[in-house]
Write a protein that holds these residues in place. Structure first.
Motif, PDB file in Angstrom:
ATOM      1  N   GLY A   9    -122.444 -29.756 -38.633  1.00  0.00           N
ATOM      2  CA  GLY A   9    -123.766 -30.148 -39.689  1.00  0.00           C
ATOM      3  C   GLY A   9    -124.864 -30.347 -39.112  1.00  0.00           C
ATOM      4  O   GLY A   9    -125.895 -30.472 -39.888  1.00  0.00           O
ATOM      5  N   ARG A  10    -125.087 -30.376 -37.661  1.00  0.00           N
ATOM      6  CA  ARG A  10    -126.560 -30.662 -37.185  1.00  0.00           C
ATOM      7  C   ARG A  10    -127.358 -29.346 -37.323  1.00  0.00           C
ATOM      8  O   ARG A  10    -127.006 -28.149 -37.146  1.00  0.00           O
ATOM      9  CB  ARG A  10    -126.256 -30.937 -35.738  1.00  0.00           C
ATOM     10  N   VAL A  11    -128.702 -29.545 -37.711  1.00  0.00           N
ATOM     11  CA  VAL A  11    -129.664 -28.397 -37.777  1.00  0.00           C
ATOM     12  C   VAL A  11    -130.055 -28.079 -36.265  1.00  0.00           C
ATOM     13  O   VAL A  11    -130.379 -29.077 -35.469  1.00  0.00           O
ATOM     14  CB  VAL A  11    -130.932 -29.088 -38.487  1.00  0.00           C
ATOM     15  N   THR A  12    -130.123 -26.902 -36.123  1.00  0.00           N
ATOM     16  CA  THR A  12    -130.174 -26.395 -34.474  1.00  0.00           C
ATOM     17  C   THR A  12    -131.512 -25.653 -34.675  1.00  0.00           C
ATOM     18  O   THR A  12    -131.891 -24.785 -35.751  1.00  0.00           O
ATOM     19  CB  THR A  12    -129.275 -25.626 -33.975  1.00  0.00           C
ATOM     20  N   ILE A  13    -131.873 -25.129 -33.559  1.00  0.00           N
ATOM     21  CA  ILE A  13    -133.060 -24.073 -33.406  1.00  0.00           C
ATOM     22  C   ILE A  13    -132.709 -22.762 -34.175  1.00  0.00           C
ATOM     23  O   ILE A  13    -133.564 -22.283 -34.954  1.00  0.00           O
ATOM     24  CB  ILE A  13    -133.368 -23.719 -32.065  1.00  0.00           C
ATOM     25  N   ARG A  14    -131.521 -22.407 -34.042  1.00  0.00           N
ATOM     26  CA  ARG A  14    -130.793 -20.997 -34.675  1.00  0.00           C
ATOM     27  C   ARG A  14    -131.174 -21.371 -36.419  1.00  0.00           C
ATOM     28  O   ARG A  14    -131.598 -20.270 -37.091  1.00  0.00           O
ATOM     29  CB  ARG A  14    -129.534 -20.850 -34.489  1.00  0.00           C
ATOM     30  N   THR A  15    -130.767 -22.588 -36.910  1.00  0.00           N
ATOM     31  CA  THR A  15    -130.873 -22.906 -37.962  1.00  0.00           C
ATOM     32  C   THR A  15    -132.354 -22.479 -38.696  1.00  0.00           C
ATOM     33  O   THR A  15    -132.659 -22.099 -39.780  1.00  0.00           O
ATOM     34  CB  THR A  15    -130.469 -24.263 -38.459  1.00  0.00           C
ATOM     35  N   VAL A  16    -133.330 -23.316 -37.879  1.00  0.00           N
ATOM     36  CA  VAL A  16    -134.785 -23.083 -38.330  1.00  0.00           C
ATOM     37  C   VAL A  16    -135.226 -21.792 -38.353  1.00  0.00           C
ATOM     38  O   VAL A  16    -135.677 -21.044 -39.027  1.00  0.00           O
ATOM     39  CB  VAL A  16    -135.701 -23.949 -37.210  1.00  0.00           C
ATOM     40  N   ALA A  17    -134.490 -20.802 -37.191  1.00  0.00           N
ATOM     41  CA  ALA A  17    -135.129 -19.600 -37.013  1.00  0.00           C
ATOM     42  C   ALA A  17    -134.607 -18.538 -37.966  1.00  0.00           C
ATOM     43  O   ALA A  17    -135.510 -17.721 -38.687  1.00  0.00           O
ATOM     44  CB  ALA A  17    -134.465 -19.130 -35.584  1.00  0.00           C
ATOM     45  N   GLU A  18    -133.497 -18.803 -38.714  1.00  0.00           N
ATOM     46  CA  GLU A  18    -132.593 -18.034 -39.604  1.00  0.00           C
ATOM     47  C   GLU A  18    -133.664 -18.381 -40.805  1.00  0.00           C
ATOM     48  O   GLU A  18    -134.008 -17.344 -41.558  1.00  0.00           O
ATOM     49  CB  GLU A  18    -131.244 -18.364 -39.947  1.00  0.00           C
ATOM     50  N   ARG A  19    -134.070 -19.690 -41.223  1.00  0.00           N
ATOM     51  CA  ARG A  19    -134.972 -19.934 -42.470  1.00  0.00           C
ATOM     52  C   ARG A  19    -136.211 -19.074 -42.244  1.00  0.00           C
ATOM     53  O   ARG A  19    -136.558 -18.924 -43.306  1.00  0.00           O
ATOM     54  CB  ARG A  19    -134.883 -21.295 -42.562  1.00  0.00           C
ATOM     55  N   ALA A  20    -136.740 -19.224 -40.878  1.00  0.00           N
ATOM     56  CA  ALA A  20    -137.991 -18.866 -40.954  1.00  0.00           C
ATOM     57  C   ALA A  20    -138.391 -17.260 -40.769  1.00  0.00           C
ATOM     58  O   ALA A  20    -139.119 -16.849 -40.937  1.00  0.00           O
ATOM     59  CB  ALA A  20    -138.703 -19.554 -39.602  1.00  0.00           C
TER      60      ALA A  20
END
Length: 359
Positions: A9-20
């Motif tokens: 459940g941790r927000v990663t750089i990949r999570t941010v990249a996918e949203r952005a």
């Protein structure tokens, strides 16, 4: 709605990249303040990261550097005193702007295994807390970073050592017991623990200084509660109980106390009991154990400062003035921290409770 998260459940750089809708490398550069990212793009990425609750992984940031500055600490589970040392290491390392990485040794994982894991994490300095490790094993580690040992000695010339002064600690205990009228004192030793031999020697020296060599006895023990209980059981069976038991450590002493009570003997009326280390449980009213307090916080601070002086030779170590330091014969430095006597009910006269520290 928030985007997908990483494992756990941790927000990663990949999570941010996918949203952005950006590449991981662009997002990483934006979050790290690197050049080459347009200010508008950087602002959008930072806004999304804040919205998602992204937090950087400090260890990952360290590992990306050419020099991590990480301190690796090796210790054994099961000993409360080592836990106090580790807590002190965290505080000292943090105060000096360094991160600490831990490796534990267990009955099925030895110290060498833990050291290998610390090296894989690119630790640039090692602190070994009372390690059960041969000189050959330590010397054989390829490209070993600077190291400091706590509580044990080595013939290696390129390490520093930090010890509590067991000579002072055992003299305080013996003097206290003799001053309360006890002369027949038995030391329940540490069995296979690394400090056992040294403490047997210190006990003998302390008794000799009081002219009680003939009254001194050492019996097999160990570093846990069962060892103390077994030692008491053997002494009772042999009808050889002394006037006082001076146990290797607090765990051993707690086991001795429980067995004495199980056998219907009174402490301190029938005999006195002392421990060593002053772990938190010893102050509980159920035990109220006379012991020696090793200054775990100061020992840890000295170890971190000594290690940083080796990691950064251009910087002064600033070892606390109250800690004696001396050159070791084969190289490196030895630092010795003075302990305190803590007198409680297990050696006090009946009806009198004490809880005071004496240097």
């Amino acid at each position: 709605m928030k985007g997908p998260r990483g494992r756990g459940g941790r927000v990663t750089i990949r999570t941010v990249a996918e949203r952005a809708g950006r590449s991981i490398s662009t997002v990483s550069a934006a979050l790290n303040g690197s050049d080459g990212v347009a200010e508008k793009t950087r602002g959008e990425i930072l806004s999304i990261a804040t919205e998602l609750g992204y937090q950087a992984d400090p260890r990952a940031q360290f590992l990306r550097r050419s020099h991590t500055g990480l301190i690796g600490a090796s210790f054994a589970i099961g000993q409360a005193y080592q836990g106090l040392i580790v807590d002190g290491l965290f505080q000292a390392a943090s105060a000096m702007d360094h991160a600490l990485v831990l490796a534990t040794s267990t009955p099925h994982r030895d110290v060498a295994d833990g050291l290998r894991s610390l090296l894989l994490q690119r630790c640039e300095g090692l602190i070994l807390v009372d390690p059960d490790l041969s000189v050959g094993a330590l010397a054989g580690i390829a490209d070993r970073p600077p190291a400091v040992l706590i509580g044990t000695s080595t013939d290696l010339g390129d390490v520093d050592e930090v010890h509590s002064r067991d000579d002072v600690g055992f003299q305080l205990l013996v003097d206290h017991l003799v001053n309360t009228g006890r002369r027949r004192i038995t030391h329940v030793d540490g069995g296979g623990e690394t400090a056992a031999g040294r403490r047997i020697e210190r006990f003998g020296q302390a008794m000799e200084r009081r002219g009680l060599t003939d009254s001194a006895r050492v019996v097999p023990g160990g570093g846990d509660e069962d060892s103390g209980a077994r030692a008491v059981h053997r002494l009772i069976e042999a009808d050889e109980l002394p006037e006082a038991l001076l146990c290797f450590n607090d765990h051993c002493a707690v086991g001795a106390l429980m067995e004495l009570r199980r056998q219907g003997l009174r402490v301190p009326q029938d005999l006195a009991v002392t421990g060593y280390d002053d772990i938190p449980v010893t102050a509980a009213s159920a035990f109220s154990l006379t012991t020696v307090r090793q200054d775990a916080g100061l020992i840890a601070e000295v170890a971190v400062r000594a290690l940083l002086a080796r990691m950064h030779p251009d910087q002064e170590g600033h070892i606390p003035a109250e800690v004696a330091g001396e050159d070791r014969p084969l190289g490196g430095r030895l630092y010795r921290v003075v302990p305190e006597l803590v007198v409680r009910d297990t050696t006090a006269p009946p009806g009198e409770r004490r809880d005071t520290a004496r240097a």
